[in-house]
Design a protein around this motif. Structure first.
Motif: not given
Length: 159
Positions: A23-32, A45-50, A113-118
């Motif tokens: 339900l939130l406008p944010f999600g975590v995405v894995d880049v491959d 891993k990055v945070v996306v604002k939909y 928005l940002l990379r959270v990992s590594p």
């Protein structure tokens, strides 16, 4: 936040992503894949604002225009009459707008928005901060703008 994970079996240089939902406008995405190196690497891993407002230079999450079941991360180089011109940061790999043309606005899902990992890294500074980082004296500090996700001199869309 519950994550709905999706894996794509297509092997290749394209950054395949698995995305969260909710339900939130944010999600975590894995880049491959390596197409966004040196900004993003395989496994980040990055945070996306939909639904976020996109401007030139932003890293975005889009549906691939030829395979809409595939989500990709690219840099929005410029807005054109038929959509966004997207480029890979890794200039040696294709599979961006140089191959498939402008991407319609309705296929642009959101802004990274940002990379959270590594490691944590900001990829979407506010517009005022971006301007400040590109001007003297801060613009003269090597690598400072890049640490805040400001892409200077990387965007060279070919028509």
């Amino acid at each position: 936040m519950a994550a709905l994970r999706r894996r794509d079996t297509d092997a290749g240089p394209e950054p395949v992503v698995r995305t969260g939902g909710g339900l939130l406008p944010f999600g975590v995405v894995d880049v491959d894949g390596p197409s966004m190196v040196p900004t993003l690497y395989d496994g980040d891993k990055v945070v996306v604002k939909y639904g976020a407002r996109i401007r030139a230079g932003a890293v975005v999450l889009v549906r691939h225009p030829m395979r809409q079941d595939l989500l990709v991360v690219k840099r929005a180089a410029e807005r054109r009459s038929k959509g966004w011109w997207l480029l890979s940061d890794n200039q040696f790999l294709g599979n961006d707008s140089r191959d498939f043309g402008p991407v319609p606005q309705e296929l642009v899902l959101g802004r990274v928005l940002l990379r959270v990992s590594p490691s944590v890294g900001w990829l979407a500074p506010a517009h005022w901060l971006e301007r400040l980082l590109c001007r003297w004296p801060l613009g003269r500090v090597p690598g400072l703008a890049a640490r805040f996700g400001v892409a200077r001199g990387r965007l060279s869309p070919s028509r």
